[in-house]
Design a protein around this motif. Structure first.
Motif, PDB file in Angstrom:
ATOM      1  N   SER A   1       0.815  -1.211   0.000  1.00  0.00           N
ATOM      2  CA  SER A   1       0.000   0.000   0.000  1.00  0.00           C
ATOM      3  C   SER A   1       0.848   1.260   0.000  1.00  0.00           C
ATOM      4  CB  SER A   1      -0.928   0.012   1.218  1.00  0.00           C
ATOM      5  OG  SER A   1      -0.170   0.040   2.408  1.00  0.00           O
ATOM      6  N   THR A   2       2.103   1.159   0.436  1.00  0.00           N
ATOM      7  CA  THR A   2       2.971   2.329   0.442  1.00  0.00           C
ATOM      8  C   THR A   2       3.251   2.815  -0.969  1.00  0.00           C
ATOM      9  OG1 THR A   2       4.025   1.580   2.471  1.00  0.00           O
ATOM     10  CG2 THR A   2       5.220   3.198   1.175  1.00  0.00           C
ATOM     11  N   HIS A   3       3.140   1.919  -1.929  1.00  0.00           N
ATOM     12  CA  HIS A   3       3.493   2.271  -3.302  1.00  0.00           C
ATOM     13  C   HIS A   3       2.277   2.385  -4.209  1.00  0.00           C
ATOM     14  CE1 HIS A   3       7.764   1.654  -2.454  1.00  0.00           C
ATOM     15  NE2 HIS A   3       7.334   0.717  -1.657  1.00  0.00           N
TER      16      HIS A   3
ATOM     17  N   LEU B   1      -9.616   2.693  -4.550  1.00  0.00           N
ATOM     18  CA  LEU B   1      -8.722   1.569  -4.252  1.00  0.00           C
ATOM     19  C   LEU B   1      -8.692   1.375  -2.740  1.00  0.00           C
ATOM     20  CD1 LEU B   1      -6.970  -0.364  -5.985  1.00  0.00           C
ATOM     21  CD2 LEU B   1      -5.030   1.108  -5.490  1.00  0.00           C
ATOM     22  N   GLU B   2      -9.822   1.009  -2.194  1.00  0.00           N
ATOM     23  CA  GLU B   2      -9.983   0.928  -0.744  1.00  0.00           C
ATOM     24  C   GLU B   2      -9.040  -0.088  -0.098  1.00  0.00           C
ATOM     25  OE1 GLU B   2     -13.542  -0.061   2.506  1.00  0.00           O
ATOM     26  OE2 GLU B   2     -13.964  -0.033   0.350  1.00  0.00           O
ATOM     27  N   ASN B   3      -8.696  -1.152  -0.821  1.00  0.00           N
ATOM     28  CA  ASN B   3      -7.836  -2.186  -0.254  1.00  0.00           C
ATOM     29  C   ASN B   3      -6.439  -1.669   0.099  1.00  0.00           C
ATOM     30  OD1 ASN B   3      -9.842  -4.090  -0.446  1.00  0.00           O
ATOM     31  ND2 ASN B   3      -9.171  -4.879  -2.427  1.00  0.00           N
ATOM     32  N   ALA B   4      -6.063  -0.532  -0.471  1.00  0.00           N
ATOM     33  CA  ALA B   4      -4.739   0.033  -0.184  1.00  0.00           C
ATOM     34  C   ALA B   4      -4.754   0.974   1.020  1.00  0.00           C
ATOM     35  CB  ALA B   4      -4.205   0.763  -1.411  1.00  0.00           C
ATOM     36  N   ASP B   5      -5.849   0.978   1.790  1.00  0.00           N
ATOM     37  CA  ASP B   5      -5.946   1.723   3.044  1.00  0.00           C
ATOM     38  C   ASP B   5      -5.871   3.238   2.848  1.00  0.00           C
ATOM     39  OD1 ASP B   5      -6.128   2.407   5.708  1.00  0.00           O
ATOM     40  OD2 ASP B   5      -4.022   2.013   6.134  1.00  0.00           O
ATOM     41  N   PRO B   6      -6.953   3.867   2.375  1.00  0.00           N
ATOM     42  CA  PRO B   6      -6.940   5.320   2.165  1.00  0.00           C
ATOM     43  C   PRO B   6      -6.723   6.130   3.437  1.00  0.00           C
ATOM     44  CG  PRO B   6      -9.168   4.419   1.927  1.00  0.00           C
ATOM     45  CD  PRO B   6      -8.229   3.244   1.985  1.00  0.00           C
ATOM     46  N   ARG B   7      -6.976   5.570   4.598  1.00  0.00           N
ATOM     47  CA  ARG B   7      -6.812   6.326   5.844  1.00  0.00           C
ATOM     48  C   ARG B   7      -5.349   6.632   6.160  1.00  0.00           C
ATOM     49  NH1 ARG B   7     -10.843   7.634   9.009  1.00  0.00           N
ATOM     50  NH2 ARG B   7     -12.913   6.761   8.603  1.00  0.00           N
ATOM     51  N   ARG B   8      -4.455   6.028   5.448  1.00  0.00           N
ATOM     52  CA  ARG B   8      -3.046   6.347   5.696  1.00  0.00           C
ATOM     53  C   ARG B   8      -2.713   7.769   5.259  1.00  0.00           C
ATOM     54  NH1 ARG B   8       0.617   5.466   1.493  1.00  0.00           N
ATOM     55  NH2 ARG B   8      -0.311   5.058  -0.540  1.00  0.00           N
ATOM     56  N   TYR B   9      -3.594   8.398   4.474  1.00  0.00           N
ATOM     57  CA  TYR B   9      -3.402   9.790   4.083  1.00  0.00           C
ATOM     58  C   TYR B   9      -3.772  10.764   5.208  1.00  0.00           C
ATOM     59  CZ  TYR B   9      -3.116   8.447  -0.882  1.00  0.00           C
ATOM     60  OH  TYR B   9      -2.738   7.909  -2.076  1.00  0.00           O
TER      61      TYR B   9
END
Length: 323
Positions: free
Chosen positions: A37-39, A221-229
């Motif tokens: 998800s970082t990329h 792309l919810e699987n990539a964890d949008p809350r990390r923003y």
């Protein structure tokens, strides 16, 4: 980590992406030293998907994926040049992806698409193309909508993340008078992926009964964890308030709800920009007079908000009107 199959008839070399391999020095194994998800949608993200699907790739396909989906964490300046590089190399990519004449030893067309449509003919939108289509959408809004809405440039958030550009971005935002608007559209492109951030009722106080401030982040792309923003977005918002000389406290700003509705999800690695444009169009059309996180939120923003056919029709109309 990779296993090379014998190339008896001089056909294309095939790489078997094997999850159980222990070759930790191979380029592909580097995937597992980072969170995918970082990329986001860079080559690492594509490779991770293919590994899970246990796909087989020709050596030339691996090189094409790395060229087509560069990692912006490795080359942070690439997003400035991405659109130009795609235009320049489009013909070369298409030529190289043609199957060899000897079909017996060719990778099948289905495997070239790799189910993720990594080689789809549609290009991921660069910032220049996105802005062109967005401006065309914006100019067709009614005067009433323009009174309630404003927007920030799609590159401003990315530029804000660079300390050398931060003060300039905050100065540009002041000229948008966002605290006099009900809604502020903030397209975001980070790590080669598009999201939509929306500020709601930022000019109102926390005590307001009908116009409480909140933030929405719409991600295809919810699987990539949008809350990390969220940490970067909250610092962004705090600096906007400070630059405007607002009286709100830091505690108030960090209490502004940060909401991530479950919205329709992209079907491949290239259509996130189209999804954001359609999110913008539908949100502007359906946004209530007073947005509230109570009483039926998320309203119209649901996982069944629109159909693939609706998205396709919207894109065809938008693109044709922008030519």
């Amino acid at each position: 980590m990779s296993k090379r199959k014998p190339n008896k008839n001089k056909g294309p070399a095939i790489i078997d992406l094997d999850l159980d391999s222990s070759d930790l020095d191979s380029p592909i194994s580097e995937l597992f030293r980072h969170e995918v998800s970082t990329h986001r949608s860079c080559w690492r993200h594509v490779f991770a998907y293919l590994i899970v699907q246990k796909k087989k790739l020709a050596l030339k396909d691996i090189e094409l994926i790395k060229k087509r989906y560069p990692c912006l964490l490795e080359f942070p300046c690439r997003f400035h040049r991405g659109e130009r590089l795609k235009r320049k190399g489009k013909r070369e990519y298409t030529k190289e992806l043609r199957p060899p004449k000897d079909a017996k030893h060719a990778v099948s067309r289905k495997k070239e698409k790799l189910d993720s449509q990594a080689f789809d003919s549609k290009e991921k939108l660069g910032s220049e193309a996105f802005d062109r289509y967005f401006q065309n959408l914006w100019k067709n809004l009614s005067e009433d909508k323009r009174t309630s809405f404003t927007y920030l440039d799609c590159m401003w958030f990315s530029l804000y993340l660079q300390p050398s550009s931060r003060d300039k971005v905050l100065t540009w935002i002041k000229k948008k008078h966002i605290f006099s608007k009900k809604y502020v559209i903030v397209p975001i492109v980070c790590w080669s992926h598009w999201n939509l951030l929306i500020f709601c009722h930022f000019g109102e106080s926390e005590q307001s009964e009908t116009h409480k401030p909140c933030m929405l982040l719409l991600d295809s792309l919810e699987n990539a964890d949008p809350r990390r923003y969220e940490p970067d977005i909250r610092r962004f918002v705090l600096d906007i308030y400070k630059a405007e000389g607002r009286s709100e406290t830091k505690d108030f700003i960090y209490r502004i709800p940060f909401l991530v509705p479950k919205v329709p999800q992209q079907r491949n690695d290239v259509e996130c920009g189209n999804f954001v444009l359609y999110y913008i169009n539908l949100f502007i059309e359906g946004a209530p007079e007073n947005f509230s996180i109570e009483g039926g939120y998320p309203y119209f923003m649901t996982k069944n908000w629109f159909t693939p056919e609706g998205l396709e029709c919207f894109c065809q109309q938008l693109y044709s009107s922008s030519e």
